[in-house]
Design a protein around this motif. Structure first.
Motif, PDB file in Angstrom:
ATOM      1  N   VAL A 208       0.939  -1.239  -0.082  1.00  0.00           N
ATOM      2  CA  VAL A 208      -0.126   0.050  -0.187  1.00  0.00           C
ATOM      3  C   VAL A 208       0.844   1.272  -0.068  1.00  0.00           C
ATOM      4  N   VAL A 209       0.652   2.144  -0.886  1.00  0.00           N
ATOM      5  CA  VAL A 209       1.068   3.446  -0.839  1.00  0.00           C
ATOM      6  C   VAL A 209       0.109   4.596  -0.718  1.00  0.00           C
ATOM      7  N   VAL A 210       0.659   5.474   0.343  1.00  0.00           N
ATOM      8  CA  VAL A 210      -0.333   6.491   0.820  1.00  0.00           C
ATOM      9  C   VAL A 210       0.603   7.655   0.664  1.00  0.00           C
ATOM     10  N   GLU A 211      -0.027   8.793  -0.107  1.00  0.00           N
ATOM     11  CA  GLU A 211       0.662  10.153  -0.265  1.00  0.00           C
ATOM     12  C   GLU A 211      -0.395  11.202  -0.133  1.00  0.00           C
ATOM     13  N   GLU A 258     -10.327  -0.471   3.681  1.00  0.00           N
ATOM     14  CA  GLU A 258      -9.863  -0.369   4.927  1.00  0.00           C
ATOM     15  C   GLU A 258      -8.670   0.857   4.941  1.00  0.00           C
ATOM     16  N   GLU A 259      -7.662   0.786   3.932  1.00  0.00           N
ATOM     17  CA  GLU A 259      -6.471   1.354   3.744  1.00  0.00           C
ATOM     18  C   GLU A 259      -6.657   2.871   3.615  1.00  0.00           C
ATOM     19  N   VAL A 260      -7.782   2.897   2.739  1.00  0.00           N
ATOM     20  CA  VAL A 260      -8.403   4.404   2.064  1.00  0.00           C
ATOM     21  C   VAL A 260      -8.864   5.034   3.530  1.00  0.00           C
ATOM     22  N   ALA A 261     -10.006   4.304   4.061  1.00  0.00           N
ATOM     23  CA  ALA A 261     -10.614   4.740   5.351  1.00  0.00           C
ATOM     24  C   ALA A 261      -9.591   5.345   6.331  1.00  0.00           C
ATOM     25  N   GLN A 262      -8.582   4.538   6.533  1.00  0.00           N
ATOM     26  CA  GLN A 262      -7.557   4.933   7.545  1.00  0.00           C
ATOM     27  C   GLN A 262      -6.742   6.223   7.197  1.00  0.00           C
ATOM     28  N   ALA A 263      -6.278   6.383   5.929  1.00  0.00           N
ATOM     29  CA  ALA A 263      -5.856   7.444   5.181  1.00  0.00           C
ATOM     30  C   ALA A 263      -6.610   8.872   5.477  1.00  0.00           C
ATOM     31  N   ILE A 264      -7.960   8.583   5.137  1.00  0.00           N
ATOM     32  CA  ILE A 264      -8.835   9.830   5.410  1.00  0.00           C
ATOM     33  C   ILE A 264      -8.738  10.279   6.800  1.00  0.00           C
ATOM     34  N   SER A 265      -9.049   9.157   7.810  1.00  0.00           N
ATOM     35  CA  SER A 265      -8.972   9.613   9.069  1.00  0.00           C
ATOM     36  C   SER A 265      -7.716  10.263   9.548  1.00  0.00           C
ATOM     37  N   GLU A 266      -6.630   9.963   9.049  1.00  0.00           N
ATOM     38  CA  GLU A 266      -5.560  10.691   9.410  1.00  0.00           C
ATOM     39  C   GLU A 266      -5.056  11.940   8.792  1.00  0.00           C
ATOM     40  N   ALA A 267      -5.956  12.522   7.785  1.00  0.00           N
ATOM     41  CA  ALA A 267      -5.848  13.686   7.249  1.00  0.00           C
ATOM     42  C   ALA A 267      -6.652  14.787   7.614  1.00  0.00           C
ATOM     43  N   THR A 268      -6.311  16.046   7.026  1.00  0.00           N
ATOM     44  CA  THR A 268      -7.332  17.220   7.618  1.00  0.00           C
ATOM     45  C   THR A 268      -8.179  17.647   6.315  1.00  0.00           C
ATOM     46  N   ILE A 269      -9.271  18.471   6.994  1.00  0.00           N
ATOM     47  CA  ILE A 269     -10.395  18.935   5.993  1.00  0.00           C
ATOM     48  C   ILE A 269      -9.309  19.954   5.148  1.00  0.00           C
ATOM     49  N   GLY A 270      -9.897  19.600   3.484  1.00  0.00           N
ATOM     50  CA  GLY A 270      -9.217  20.488   2.375  1.00  0.00           C
ATOM     51  C   GLY A 270      -8.015  19.506   1.986  1.00  0.00           C
ATOM     52  N   SER A 271      -7.607  18.436   2.708  1.00  0.00           N
ATOM     53  CA  SER A 271      -6.727  17.543   1.884  1.00  0.00           C
ATOM     54  C   SER A 271      -7.150  16.761   0.804  1.00  0.00           C
ATOM     55  N   GLN A 272      -6.158  16.218  -0.201  1.00  0.00           N
ATOM     56  CA  GLN A 272      -6.355  15.556  -1.354  1.00  0.00           C
ATOM     57  C   GLN A 272      -5.299  14.541  -0.984  1.00  0.00           C
ATOM     58  N   VAL A 273      -5.683  13.115  -0.859  1.00  0.00           N
ATOM     59  CA  VAL A 273      -4.868  11.963  -0.425  1.00  0.00           C
ATOM     60  C   VAL A 273      -4.878  11.083  -1.663  1.00  0.00           C
ATOM     61  N   MET A 274      -3.663  10.402  -1.951  1.00  0.00           N
ATOM     62  CA  MET A 274      -3.710   8.978  -2.817  1.00  0.00           C
ATOM     63  C   MET A 274      -3.414   8.000  -2.116  1.00  0.00           C
TER      64      MET A 274
END
Length: 302
Positions: A208-211, A258-274
């Protein structure tokens, strides 16, 4: 996962005509004027807390075209784009009798509200969070067959009251992040924020890659209920396998891997995550998520 609730008190309302023009406060609406019906404002008496208004009708509505008035001008962010969503309470009443027809707490943009009632977009564009907008819609402008179904005569009007509880971002907004990870897709963005995902010719990653592509300046999502748009592209065939950009914003991150949901929970409003999620076949799916808001606690139910 918490869900939005729909609980409003019954309302009643009346309307009519003269117009005035005023600028909307807020730097994202500095060039935006509101053409508000002063006659409608004079005809409406509203009491009760914001989100649970009680409205009295003084005279039957006889609007010949869609009219609106700002009963409360909010001091929050403006709805600055036709596709920008906000959480609103909406009460519909009979403009002749003041009898309540329907109430709801939901997510609308000017575009989606106008898909239900043509002309309403002009009442919501440039309205602000914390605002209360009353709208008169002539029976002749309603979808075919609706007026008699709800007891409106040909010369009457449907009246709607929108309490704008929370304005979402229209797209990810923040600071661009420079990524050094090799062999991952690149992202281009349309003016409305819709991402295009360009998959490279290399093999998909095995882990998994999260950016973070845009670092939003809003509050952390954490255990809140995020509101977001996403696009998903299959690595092998480079086809879009999922997107919410043509529909309502998503409220349930658990519907994604699950990996996407986790990345969302660790981000801030206004973010774009891959998030790149590989599978056991050697393929992968790339998710690009724009985090537009988090449902306020008072509007969410455990």
């Amino acid at each position: 996962m918490r869900k939005t609730t729909a609980a409003l008190s019954a309302l009643a309302l009346s309307a009519l005509a003269l117009t005035g023009c005023s600028a909307v406060p807020g730097n994202d609406a500095a060039d935006c004027d509101r053409v508000s019906s002063t006659g409608l404002a004079a005809s409406v008496e509203v009491v009760g807390a914001f989100g649970t208004p009680q409205v009295a009708i003084d005279m039957p509505v006889r609007a010949s075209e869609v009219k609106y008035t700002d009963l409360i001008v909010g001091d929050g962010p403006a709805i600055a784009a036709s596709n920008q969503n906000a959480i609103m309470t909406r009460m519909l009443v009979n403009g002749d009798t003041g009898e309540p027809i329907h109430s709801a707490l939901s997510v609308w943009s000017p575009d989606s509200a106008a898909a239900e009632f043509p002309g309403v977009e002009q009442a919501l564009e440039c309205a602000t969070e914390g605002g209360r907008v009353a709208v008169a819609i002539p029976a002749a402008d309603l979808p075919e067959g609706l007026a008699p179904q709800i007891g409106l005569g040909a010369d009457a009007s449907l009246v709607a009251v929108y309490d704008i509880q929370y304005t979402l971002l229209p797209k990810a907004e923040g600071d661009d992040v420079f990524n050094t990870t090799r062999g991952i897709p690149s992202v281009v963005r349309a003016p409305d924020g819709r991402p295009g995902i360009i998959v490279p010719g290399s093999a998909a990653p095995e882990t998994v890659v999260v950016e973070t592509l845009i670092d939003g300046r809003g509050e952390a999502v954490a255990d809140g209920t995020p509101m977001f748009h996403y696009t998903a592209v299959d690595w092998a065939n480079r086809s879009v396998v999922g997107s919410s950009w043509d529909g309502p914003v998503m409220l349930n991150a658990q519907s994604l891997p699950e990996e996407v949901a986790q990345a969302i929970s660790e981000a801030t409003i206004g973010s774009q995550v891959m998030v790149i999620v590989p599978d056991e076949t050697g393929d992968a799916v790339t998710y690009v998520v724009d985090i537009l808001g988090v449902i306020p606690e008072e509007l969410a139910q455990g």
